[in-house]
Design a protein around this motif. Sequence first.
Motif, PDB file in Angstrom:
ATOM      1  N   GLY A  65     -17.721 -16.524  -7.923  1.00 40.10           N
ATOM      2  CA  GLY A  65     -17.572 -15.284  -8.670  1.00 40.10           C
ATOM      3  C   GLY A  65     -16.140 -14.793  -8.769  1.00 40.10           C
ATOM      4  N   HIS A  66     -16.001 -13.541  -9.226  1.00 39.99           N
ATOM      5  CA  HIS A  66     -14.697 -12.886  -9.304  1.00 39.99           C
ATOM      6  C   HIS A  66     -14.429 -12.241  -7.946  1.00 39.99           C
ATOM      7  CE1 HIS A  66     -14.674 -13.608 -13.580  1.00 39.99           C
ATOM      8  NE2 HIS A  66     -15.808 -12.953 -13.724  1.00 39.99           N
ATOM      9  N   GLN A  67     -13.617 -12.885  -7.136  1.00 42.32           N
ATOM     10  CA  GLN A  67     -13.416 -12.433  -5.765  1.00 42.32           C
ATOM     11  C   GLN A  67     -12.722 -11.072  -5.712  1.00 42.32           C
ATOM     12  OE1 GLN A  67     -14.647 -14.044  -2.912  1.00 42.32           O
ATOM     13  NE2 GLN A  67     -15.740 -14.976  -4.627  1.00 42.32           N
ATOM     14  N   PRO A  68     -13.107 -10.221  -4.746  1.00 39.60           N
ATOM     15  CA  PRO A  68     -12.461  -8.914  -4.611  1.00 39.60           C
ATOM     16  C   PRO A  68     -10.947  -9.064  -4.507  1.00 39.60           C
ATOM     17  CG  PRO A  68     -14.376  -9.078  -3.178  1.00 39.60           C
ATOM     18  CD  PRO A  68     -14.156 -10.447  -3.737  1.00 39.60           C
ATOM     19  N   ASP A  69     -10.242  -8.211  -5.206  1.00 41.48           N
ATOM     20  CA  ASP A  69      -8.778  -8.272  -5.239  1.00 41.48           C
ATOM     21  C   ASP A  69      -8.254  -6.845  -5.407  1.00 41.48           C
ATOM     22  OD1 ASP A  69      -6.116  -8.875  -5.515  1.00 41.48           O
ATOM     23  OD2 ASP A  69      -6.301  -9.770  -7.511  1.00 41.48           O
ATOM     24  N   TYR A  70      -7.765  -6.277  -4.316  1.00 39.49           N
ATOM     25  CA  TYR A  70      -7.318  -4.889  -4.317  1.00 39.49           C
ATOM     26  C   TYR A  70      -5.814  -4.793  -4.053  1.00 39.49           C
ATOM     27  CZ  TYR A  70     -12.319  -3.886  -3.707  1.00 39.49           C
ATOM     28  OH  TYR A  70     -13.678  -3.825  -3.852  1.00 39.49           O
ATOM     29  N   THR A  71      -5.220  -3.717  -4.527  1.00 38.47           N
ATOM     30  CA  THR A  71      -3.841  -3.386  -4.205  1.00 38.47           C
ATOM     31  C   THR A  71      -3.791  -1.982  -3.626  1.00 38.47           C
ATOM     32  OG1 THR A  71      -2.932  -4.778  -5.969  1.00 38.47           O
ATOM     33  CG2 THR A  71      -1.514  -3.026  -5.114  1.00 38.47           C
ATOM     34  N   ASP A  72      -3.281  -1.866  -2.396  1.00 40.24           N
ATOM     35  CA  ASP A  72      -3.035  -0.567  -1.802  1.00 40.24           C
ATOM     36  C   ASP A  72      -1.722  -0.053  -2.383  1.00 40.24           C
ATOM     37  OD1 ASP A  72      -2.319   1.609  -0.219  1.00 40.24           O
ATOM     38  OD2 ASP A  72      -3.099   0.723   1.632  1.00 40.24           O
ATOM     39  N   ASN A  73      -1.812   0.991  -3.189  1.00 41.51           N
ATOM     40  CA  ASN A  73      -0.643   1.484  -3.905  1.00 41.51           C
ATOM     41  C   ASN A  73       0.294   2.323  -3.041  1.00 41.51           C
ATOM     42  OD1 ASN A  73      -1.490   0.331  -6.455  1.00 41.51           O
ATOM     43  ND2 ASN A  73      -3.039   1.951  -6.539  1.00 41.51           N
ATOM     44  N   GLY A  74      -0.105   2.569  -1.779  1.00 42.94           N
ATOM     45  CA  GLY A  74       0.756   3.292  -0.870  1.00 42.94           C
ATOM     46  C   GLY A  74       0.865   4.779  -1.149  1.00 42.94           C
ATOM     47  N   GLY A  76      -2.183   6.758  -1.476  1.00 44.27           N
ATOM     48  CA  GLY A  76      -3.529   7.299  -1.334  1.00 44.27           C
ATOM     49  C   GLY A  76      -4.504   6.766  -2.360  1.00 44.27           C
ATOM     50  N   THR A  77      -4.060   5.781  -3.151  1.00 45.07           N
ATOM     51  CA  THR A  77      -4.937   5.178  -4.152  1.00 45.07           C
ATOM     52  C   THR A  77      -5.012   3.673  -3.928  1.00 45.07           C
ATOM     53  OG1 THR A  77      -3.243   4.695  -5.825  1.00 45.07           O
ATOM     54  CG2 THR A  77      -4.197   6.911  -5.821  1.00 45.07           C
ATOM     55  N   VAL A  78      -6.098   3.081  -4.426  1.00 42.98           N
ATOM     56  CA  VAL A  78      -6.305   1.633  -4.373  1.00 42.98           C
ATOM     57  C   VAL A  78      -6.697   1.172  -5.772  1.00 42.98           C
ATOM     58  CG1 VAL A  78      -7.722  -0.238  -3.465  1.00 42.98           C
ATOM     59  CG2 VAL A  78      -7.016   1.625  -1.959  1.00 42.98           C
ATOM     60  N   THR A  79      -6.029   0.134  -6.260  1.00 43.99           N
ATOM     61  CA  THR A  79      -6.366  -0.445  -7.559  1.00 43.99           C
ATOM     62  C   THR A  79      -7.228  -1.680  -7.365  1.00 43.99           C
ATOM     63  OG1 THR A  79      -4.341   0.362  -8.617  1.00 43.99           O
ATOM     64  CG2 THR A  79      -5.452  -1.502  -9.660  1.00 43.99           C
ATOM     65  N   MET A  86      -8.989   2.405 -10.629  1.00 43.99           N
ATOM     66  CA  MET A  86      -8.185   2.913  -9.524  1.00 43.99           C
ATOM     67  C   MET A  86      -9.005   3.935  -8.755  1.00 43.99           C
ATOM     68  SD  MET A  86      -4.545   5.005  -9.501  1.00 43.99           S
ATOM     69  CE  MET A  86      -3.564   3.611 -10.049  1.00 43.99           C
ATOM     70  N   TRP A  87      -8.969   3.831  -7.419  1.00 47.76           N
ATOM     71  CA  TRP A  87      -9.831   4.651  -6.570  1.00 47.76           C
ATOM     72  C   TRP A  87      -9.028   5.533  -5.623  1.00 47.76           C
ATOM     73  CZ3 TRP A  87     -15.071   4.770  -7.092  1.00 47.76           C
ATOM     74  CH2 TRP A  87     -15.656   3.755  -7.863  1.00 47.76           C
ATOM     75  N   GLN A  88      -9.592   6.681  -5.336  1.00 47.07           N
ATOM     76  CA  GLN A  88      -9.158   7.489  -4.202  1.00 47.07           C
ATOM     77  C   GLN A  88      -9.440   6.664  -2.944  1.00 47.07           C
ATOM     78  OE1 GLN A  88     -11.659  10.934  -4.070  1.00 47.07           O
ATOM     79  NE2 GLN A  88     -11.396  11.245  -1.878  1.00 47.07           N
ATOM     80  N   GLN A  89      -8.485   6.558  -2.050  1.00 46.65           N
ATOM     81  CA  GLN A  89      -8.629   5.648  -0.914  1.00 46.65           C
ATOM     82  C   GLN A  89      -9.438   6.235   0.226  1.00 46.65           C
ATOM     83  OE1 GLN A  89      -4.892   4.430   0.902  1.00 46.65           O
ATOM     84  NE2 GLN A  89      -5.759   2.426   1.366  1.00 46.65           N
ATOM     85  N   SER A  90      -9.261   7.494   0.495  1.00 46.64           N
ATOM     86  CA  SER A  90      -9.880   8.118   1.664  1.00 46.64           C
ATOM     87  C   SER A  90     -10.951   9.119   1.264  1.00 46.64           C
ATOM     88  CB  SER A  90      -8.809   8.825   2.506  1.00 46.64           C
ATOM     89  OG  SER A  90      -9.414   9.542   3.569  1.00 46.64           O
ATOM     90  N   THR A  91     -12.008   9.166   2.056  1.00 45.44           N
ATOM     91  CA  THR A  91     -13.086  10.128   1.835  1.00 45.44           C
ATOM     92  C   THR A  91     -12.742  11.494   2.427  1.00 45.44           C
ATOM     93  OG1 THR A  91     -14.596   8.238   1.992  1.00 45.44           O
ATOM     94  CG2 THR A  91     -15.608  10.395   2.056  1.00 45.44           C
ATOM     95  N   ASP A  92     -11.602  11.593   3.098  1.00 44.18           N
ATOM     96  CA  ASP A  92     -11.150  12.857   3.701  1.00 44.18           C
ATOM     97  C   ASP A  92     -10.712  13.797   2.591  1.00 44.18           C
ATOM     98  OD1 ASP A  92     -10.228  14.867   5.332  1.00 44.18           O
ATOM     99  OD2 ASP A  92      -8.373  13.805   5.893  1.00 44.18           O
TER     100      ASP A  92
END
Length: 522
Positions: A65-74, A76-79, A86-92
């Motif tokens: 499949g399409h393997q997970p591939d994330y970038t921590d943008n440094g 507070g977001t993750v692409t 693009m996601w909010q990184q923390s649930t806090d």
Amino acid sequence: MKKLFREFQPVVLSLLLLLMGSQSILAQSYKIVDTGQATFYNNQSAISAPQPGESFYGQDASISGHQPDYTDNGDGTVTDNVTGLMWQQSTDLNGDGITNVTDKRSQAEAEAGADTFRLAGYDDWRLPSIKEAYSLFMFSGEDPSGYEGTDTEGLIPFVDTNYFDVAYGDTDAGERIIDGQYASTTLYVGTTMGGDATMFGVNFVDGRIKGYPTGPMPGQTEDKQFYVLYVRGNELYGQNEFADNGNNTVSDVATGLMWMQDDSQIGMDWEAALTWAQAKNAESYLGYNDWRLPNAKELHSILDYTRSPQTTNSASIDPIFSCTTITDEGGDPNYASYWSSSTHANMNNGAWGAYVCFGEALGFMADPFPPFNVSLLDVHGAGAQRSDPKAGSAEDYPQGHGPQGDVIRIDNFVRLVRDIQSSTGLNDDLDNESPKSFSLEQNYPNPFNPSTTLEYSLSEPGYIRIAIYNTLGQEVTQLYQGLQIPGRHQILFNAEGFSSGIYLVVLERESTQLKQKILLLK
């Protein structure tokens, strides 16, 4: 070429305009991220990788499949580099450094809160749909249901903790560890629990999608509270583009997957479902020998949350598909649940498999107050993802399983899938490498009659437009216009009703135009 041009030049424009509405013109708009399940299982425990022809071959871990591939943008977001989200990184959510019940919101509060949410300089955040939220699911997790401790250190959630902060239930506030439900914008078009307005939420702790009440739980006055992860980007994610191929298959070019139009018409246990897929390949079912039992995320992708047995008298799927009607545990007509190839592992074993409810997610629910009468209800909604024992007898579970008495069937139905581009079998992954340029390939087949596939590549996201022109330079149809994520894409052009001749495909992105001649021969 000039002779061919003169022979096929005539195009009756009025006829084209009349027929344009019936064309099948589709574009790939998003990819389904692999589940990340790398362990093979039998009906109980982990095993070595089965080989073709052996029992349990073709399960989730077989599919790259399409393997997970994330970038921590440094910031507070993750692409997500596969989906373009693009996601909010923390649930806090309140930023106090602790994730607990004070970070939870009602569904209405969570959705409204996106309007004022600001992170990393962006102001276009939104509460995700259930399909967007499920894109983060990882079936490398283990369900801790039944765990009586409070230490979460050794637990394995159903999300990549290298990039995302997982949120467990706040045991200090009286919650269970598994109370890690996240809010979405997807509301059930029916009701659960005999009349509750319901939202579909993901639970990264126990690995399920369920319908949850948007109002108060029994005995409570406050609306049920959920954790929140906001998202932005790729607004096309989760929007299917189905095409009836006319041969009992349905293509979803939005995801690049081809499906059986009919289902298995009978229920079977998990091992039998995997064996059934192998048998269909042996007979080159519908002309293909690379069918597979879909993983949970692939299967979930074809749900239609605008439909339900309660509101449309149908399964929760586009009517382009056929779904067998069943008689449910209450003696009423309903629709089946379908096996995925994904094992829903728990802390003890791999004896349960993940399935998706296209009919009501029934349960034997006891009233919360004396005399605690038990009723058979739609407890989680058509569109839930739950799990069943892979083998055994449903008669061993007369009152279901779990706190809502989830109905246990074991013999679930099957709908097989294959990759549209696949030609070699289970592990094809032709789009794994990101393209380095903006390009338009030659169509295939060429010449064609009546349909042909165009392939193009984008190295970065952007708005594109694809149109077809005749030899007079007149635009005869627009195939696609909108946002497209990076990657290799396909578009299917069905020219039924068009006259034979040379046509020009024009792909536009910003100020750049790419052109390709195609030949329709009838």
